[in-house]
Design a protein around this motif. Structure first.
Motif, PDB file in Angstrom:
ATOM      1  N   ASP A  40     -13.694  -3.946   1.615  1.00  0.00           N
ATOM      2  CA  ASP A  40     -14.304  -3.610   0.332  1.00  0.00           C
ATOM      3  C   ASP A  40     -13.546  -4.250  -0.843  1.00  0.00           C
ATOM      4  OD1 ASP A  40     -16.034  -2.425  -1.472  1.00  0.00           O
ATOM      5  OD2 ASP A  40     -14.911  -0.542  -1.562  1.00  0.00           O
ATOM      6  N   CYS A  41     -13.497  -5.591  -0.850  1.00  0.00           N
ATOM      7  CA  CYS A  41     -12.679  -6.290  -1.856  1.00  0.00           C
ATOM      8  C   CYS A  41     -13.510  -7.239  -2.713  1.00  0.00           C
ATOM      9  CB  CYS A  41     -11.543  -7.049  -1.175  1.00  0.00           C
ATOM     10  SG  CYS A  41     -12.076  -8.209   0.104  1.00  0.00           S
ATOM     11  N   ALA A  42     -14.759  -6.893  -2.962  1.00  0.00           N
ATOM     12  CA  ALA A  42     -15.640  -7.785  -3.708  1.00  0.00           C
ATOM     13  C   ALA A  42     -15.374  -7.774  -5.211  1.00  0.00           C
ATOM     14  CB  ALA A  42     -17.100  -7.407  -3.453  1.00  0.00           C
ATOM     15  N   ASN A  43     -14.785  -6.727  -5.730  1.00  0.00           N
ATOM     16  CA  ASN A  43     -14.751  -6.535  -7.178  1.00  0.00           C
ATOM     17  C   ASN A  43     -13.502  -7.046  -7.871  1.00  0.00           C
ATOM     18  OD1 ASN A  43     -17.295  -5.290  -7.308  1.00  0.00           O
ATOM     19  ND2 ASN A  43     -16.408  -3.346  -6.627  1.00  0.00           N
ATOM     20  N   GLY A  44     -12.594  -7.644  -7.144  1.00  0.00           N
ATOM     21  CA  GLY A  44     -11.395  -8.186  -7.762  1.00  0.00           C
ATOM     22  C   GLY A  44     -10.319  -8.390  -6.719  1.00  0.00           C
ATOM     23  N   ILE A  45      -9.214  -8.984  -7.134  1.00  0.00           N
ATOM     24  CA  ILE A  45      -8.104  -9.227  -6.213  1.00  0.00           C
ATOM     25  C   ILE A  45      -7.669  -7.889  -5.613  1.00  0.00           C
ATOM     26  CG2 ILE A  45      -5.755 -10.112  -5.993  1.00  0.00           C
ATOM     27  CD1 ILE A  45      -6.378 -11.841  -8.505  1.00  0.00           C
ATOM     28  N   PRO A  46      -7.636  -7.781  -4.304  1.00  0.00           N
ATOM     29  CA  PRO A  46      -7.349  -6.483  -3.683  1.00  0.00           C
ATOM     30  C   PRO A  46      -5.879  -6.090  -3.792  1.00  0.00           C
ATOM     31  CG  PRO A  46      -7.602  -8.162  -2.020  1.00  0.00           C
ATOM     32  CD  PRO A  46      -7.953  -8.819  -3.311  1.00  0.00           C
ATOM     33  N   LEU A  88      -7.595 -26.796  -2.141  1.00  0.00           N
ATOM     34  CA  LEU A  88      -6.273 -26.279  -2.447  1.00  0.00           C
ATOM     35  C   LEU A  88      -5.308 -26.763  -1.382  1.00  0.00           C
ATOM     36  CD1 LEU A  88      -5.006 -24.271  -4.544  1.00  0.00           C
ATOM     37  CD2 LEU A  88      -5.265 -22.513  -2.801  1.00  0.00           C
ATOM     38  N   VAL A  89      -4.157 -27.297  -1.792  1.00  0.00           N
ATOM     39  CA  VAL A  89      -3.186 -27.818  -0.833  1.00  0.00           C
ATOM     40  C   VAL A  89      -2.422 -26.681  -0.168  1.00  0.00           C
ATOM     41  CG1 VAL A  89      -1.138 -29.253  -0.556  1.00  0.00           C
ATOM     42  CG2 VAL A  89      -2.971 -29.987  -2.088  1.00  0.00           C
ATOM     43  N   GLU A  90      -1.965 -25.717  -0.951  1.00  0.00           N
ATOM     44  CA  GLU A  90      -1.200 -24.588  -0.426  1.00  0.00           C
ATOM     45  C   GLU A  90      -2.098 -23.360  -0.321  1.00  0.00           C
ATOM     46  OE1 GLU A  90       2.580 -23.955  -2.506  1.00  0.00           O
ATOM     47  OE2 GLU A  90       2.305 -25.929  -3.402  1.00  0.00           O
ATOM     48  N   PRO A  91      -1.841 -22.481   0.635  1.00  0.00           N
ATOM     49  CA  PRO A  91      -2.637 -21.249   0.730  1.00  0.00           C
ATOM     50  C   PRO A  91      -2.344 -20.307  -0.431  1.00  0.00           C
ATOM     51  CG  PRO A  91      -0.816 -21.188   2.285  1.00  0.00           C
ATOM     52  CD  PRO A  91      -0.841 -22.578   1.718  1.00  0.00           C
ATOM     53  N   ASP A  92      -3.391 -19.701  -0.972  1.00  0.00           N
ATOM     54  CA  ASP A  92      -3.237 -18.723  -2.041  1.00  0.00           C
ATOM     55  C   ASP A  92      -3.717 -17.369  -1.546  1.00  0.00           C
ATOM     56  OD1 ASP A  92      -5.999 -19.145  -1.961  1.00  0.00           O
ATOM     57  OD2 ASP A  92      -6.235 -19.002  -4.130  1.00  0.00           O
ATOM     58  N   VAL A  93      -3.790 -16.397  -2.447  1.00  0.00           N
ATOM     59  CA  VAL A  93      -4.174 -15.053  -2.033  1.00  0.00           C
ATOM     60  C   VAL A  93      -5.612 -15.009  -1.539  1.00  0.00           C
ATOM     61  CG1 VAL A  93      -4.858 -14.318  -4.375  1.00  0.00           C
ATOM     62  CG2 VAL A  93      -4.133 -12.606  -2.696  1.00  0.00           C
ATOM     63  N   PHE A  94      -6.489 -15.869  -2.063  1.00  0.00           N
ATOM     64  CA  PHE A  94      -7.865 -15.850  -1.574  1.00  0.00           C
ATOM     65  C   PHE A  94      -7.939 -16.378  -0.147  1.00  0.00           C
ATOM     66  CE2 PHE A  94     -12.176 -17.397  -0.888  1.00  0.00           C
ATOM     67  CZ  PHE A  94     -12.897 -16.246  -1.200  1.00  0.00           C
ATOM     68  N   HIS A  95      -7.299 -17.500   0.097  1.00  0.00           N
ATOM     69  CA  HIS A  95      -7.284 -18.023   1.477  1.00  0.00           C
ATOM     70  C   HIS A  95      -6.694 -16.987   2.430  1.00  0.00           C
ATOM     71  CE1 HIS A  95      -6.538 -20.728   4.898  1.00  0.00           C
ATOM     72  NE2 HIS A  95      -5.394 -20.068   5.003  1.00  0.00           N
ATOM     73  N   ASP A  96      -5.542 -16.452   2.091  1.00  0.00           N
ATOM     74  CA  ASP A  96      -4.843 -15.553   3.007  1.00  0.00           C
ATOM     75  C   ASP A  96      -5.570 -14.232   3.194  1.00  0.00           C
ATOM     76  OD1 ASP A  96      -2.843 -17.340   3.553  1.00  0.00           O
ATOM     77  OD2 ASP A  96      -1.378 -16.464   2.187  1.00  0.00           O
ATOM     78  N   PHE A  97      -6.053 -13.641   2.101  1.00  0.00           N
ATOM     79  CA  PHE A  97      -6.674 -12.322   2.230  1.00  0.00           C
ATOM     80  C   PHE A  97      -8.117 -12.445   2.710  1.00  0.00           C
ATOM     81  CE2 PHE A  97      -8.546  -8.316   1.412  1.00  0.00           C
ATOM     82  CZ  PHE A  97      -7.519  -7.381   1.451  1.00  0.00           C
ATOM     83  N   PHE A  98      -8.945 -13.175   1.991  1.00  0.00           N
ATOM     84  CA  PHE A  98     -10.349 -13.288   2.397  1.00  0.00           C
ATOM     85  C   PHE A  98     -10.469 -13.954   3.766  1.00  0.00           C
ATOM     86  CE2 PHE A  98     -14.395 -15.400   2.832  1.00  0.00           C
ATOM     87  CZ  PHE A  98     -15.318 -14.487   2.320  1.00  0.00           C
ATOM     88  N   GLY A  99      -9.692 -15.016   3.987  1.00  0.00           N
ATOM     89  CA  GLY A  99      -9.832 -15.770   5.225  1.00  0.00           C
ATOM     90  C   GLY A  99      -9.233 -15.089   6.441  1.00  0.00           C
ATOM     91  N   HIS A 100      -8.044 -14.511   6.285  1.00  0.00           N
ATOM     92  CA  HIS A 100      -7.309 -13.988   7.442  1.00  0.00           C
ATOM     93  C   HIS A 100      -7.445 -12.485   7.672  1.00  0.00           C
ATOM     94  CE1 HIS A 100      -5.135 -17.533   8.763  1.00  0.00           C
ATOM     95  NE2 HIS A 100      -4.779 -17.816   7.522  1.00  0.00           N
ATOM     96  N   VAL A 101      -7.379 -11.714   6.611  1.00  0.00           N
ATOM     97  CA  VAL A 101      -7.198 -10.273   6.783  1.00  0.00           C
ATOM     98  C   VAL A 101      -8.373  -9.591   7.487  1.00  0.00           C
ATOM     99  CG1 VAL A 101      -6.751  -8.092   5.575  1.00  0.00           C
ATOM    100  CG2 VAL A 101      -5.553 -10.181   4.881  1.00  0.00           C
ATOM    101  N   PRO A 102      -9.634  -9.965   7.249  1.00  0.00           N
ATOM    102  CA  PRO A 102     -10.704  -9.305   8.000  1.00  0.00           C
ATOM    103  C   PRO A 102     -10.528  -9.379   9.511  1.00  0.00           C
ATOM    104  CG  PRO A 102     -11.642 -10.533   6.169  1.00  0.00           C
ATOM    105  CD  PRO A 102     -10.188 -10.897   6.235  1.00  0.00           C
ATOM    106  N   MET A 103      -9.974 -10.481  10.012  1.00  0.00           N
ATOM    107  CA  MET A 103      -9.798 -10.633  11.456  1.00  0.00           C
ATOM    108  C   MET A 103      -8.645  -9.790  11.994  1.00  0.00           C
ATOM    109  SD  MET A 103     -12.308 -12.489  12.332  1.00  0.00           S
ATOM    110  CE  MET A 103     -11.877 -12.631  14.057  1.00  0.00           C
ATOM    111  N   LEU A 104      -7.742  -9.347  11.129  1.00  0.00           N
ATOM    112  CA  LEU A 104      -6.663  -8.462  11.580  1.00  0.00           C
ATOM    113  C   LEU A 104      -7.193  -7.114  12.038  1.00  0.00           C
ATOM    114  CD1 LEU A 104      -3.861  -9.014   8.918  1.00  0.00           C
ATOM    115  CD2 LEU A 104      -3.859  -9.791  11.286  1.00  0.00           C
ATOM    116  N   LEU A 105      -8.432  -6.803  11.675  1.00  0.00           N
ATOM    117  CA  LEU A 105      -9.034  -5.540  12.100  1.00  0.00           C
ATOM    118  C   LEU A 105      -9.607  -5.628  13.509  1.00  0.00           C
ATOM    119  CD1 LEU A 105     -10.772  -4.745   8.712  1.00  0.00           C
ATOM    120  CD2 LEU A 105      -8.866  -3.498   9.700  1.00  0.00           C
ATOM    121  N   ASP A 106      -9.649  -6.831  14.077  1.00  0.00           N
ATOM    122  CA  ASP A 106     -10.124  -7.001  15.447  1.00  0.00           C
ATOM    123  C   ASP A 106      -8.934  -6.893  16.399  1.00  0.00           C
ATOM    124  OD1 ASP A 106     -10.643  -8.762  17.949  1.00  0.00           O
ATOM    125  OD2 ASP A 106     -12.638  -8.386  17.123  1.00  0.00           O
ATOM    126  N   PRO A 107      -8.960  -5.991  17.375  1.00  0.00           N
ATOM    127  CA  PRO A 107      -7.802  -5.799  18.253  1.00  0.00           C
ATOM    128  C   PRO A 107      -7.387  -7.056  19.012  1.00  0.00           C
ATOM    129  CG  PRO A 107      -9.315  -3.955  18.458  1.00  0.00           C
ATOM    130  CD  PRO A 107     -10.012  -4.987  17.623  1.00  0.00           C
TER     131      PRO A 107
END
Length: 290
Positions: free
Chosen positions: A66-72, A125-144
């Motif tokens: 539930d992170c649509a409304n701003g930086i989580p 973007l050359v370096e990962p930022d909070v959008f890459h790391d959070f939007f891209g990676h974090v949803p998959m951390l919920l998969d066992p």
């Protein structure tokens, strides 16, 4: 993934204030209204693409965060993630040293960069930022399955470094966690879906990875993956396709990495986009790519 050696020179982020393990406070209150607007713009664009091109686990994880409304806020996300898989997010300035990265993963801590890209960097973007790391990676951390794979990957880091095979292990992360594809059953039959963060945080590569008819896609094989070079300056020329996320942990657990490292650490990588003799590209129809 294994990352460039970190120094405060030439890298974005406030490394001077980081702890010994390179973590620091997220300082969520320092994000400006313009930054939150930028996040909402990025989120709206990428979530629309994810609705049709992302793996089921990613879509479900994104909805739970539930992170649509701003930086989580990382502390709020941690309550969701810890309940699901026992992981937690730690804020970092940006790239961190390999050994530190592996140590975090081995203890179910996922480093997330805290700074956000500028307006002119929305598409590249050359370096990962909070959008890459959070939007891209974090949803998959919920998969066992992904959660367990990342812990195992972190534990494998020490052996790879000791054997001089860090590049080989990095390719495994690159072609799964960053640029992995999966074949899923859906309402209209089997379809290619993306679950890698490098794909799902990029509007262009999201479409390219699953739609382009000319790109090389191969069935997932961890030995082949660790031999395959990759691109950091353009879309990937090779993708590997999983049958299921559980395949990640099953094949890595069963694989003895030491012989692979001993044989391949000094060999040049297979060029991106190269098809080796005897290989058959993956297609949904079961026929070779055109």
């Amino acid at each position: 993934m294994p990352q460039p050696s970190t120094s405060a020179s030439g890298l974005r982020g406030e490394y001077e204030g980081a702890r010994e393990d390179y973590t620091l406070a997220q300082d969520w209150h320092t994000y400006t209204p313009a930054m939150h607007d930028r996040w909402r713009h990025l989120y709206a664009r990428q979530s629309a693409l994810a609705a049709t091109h992302a793996a089921r686990s990613f879509r479900e994880g994104l909805a739970r965060l539930d992170c649509a409304n701003g930086i989580p806020r990382f502390d709020e996300a941690n309550r969701v993630i810890a309940t699901a898989t026992g992981w937690q997010l730690v804020a970092v300035p940006g790239f961190i040293p390999d050994a530190v990265f592996f140590e975090h993963l081995a203890h179910r801590r996922f480093p997330v960069t805290r700074w956000l890209r500028e307006e002119h960097e929305l598409d590249y973007l050359v370096e990962p930022d909070v959008f890459h790391d959070f939007f891209g990676h974090v949803p998959m951390l919920l998969d066992p399955a992904v959660a367990d794979f990342l812990e195992l990957y972190g534990r494998a880091g020490a052996k790879a470094m000791a054997m001089g095979a860090l590049d080989m292990l990095a390719r495994l992360y690159w072609y799964t966690i960053e640029f992995g594809l999966i074949c899923e059953e859906g309402a209209n039959g089997r379809a290619l879906k993306a679950f890698g963060a490098g794909i799902l945080s990029s509007a262009g590569e999201t479409r390219f990875s699953v739609e382009d008819s000319a790109v090389l896609r191969l069935p997932f094989d961890p030995a082949r993956v660790q031999r395959t070079g990759y691109r950091i300056d353009t879309f990937q020329q090779t993708y590997f396709v999983l049958d299921s996320l559980e395949q990640l942990i099953a094949q890595l657990s069963a694989l003895d990495l030491s012989p692979l490292y001993a044989e391949g650490r000094h060999a040049p990588p297979v060029e991106p986009g190269a098809l080796l003799p005897g290989e058959t590209p993956f297609t949904l129809a079961g026929e070779p790519n055109p």
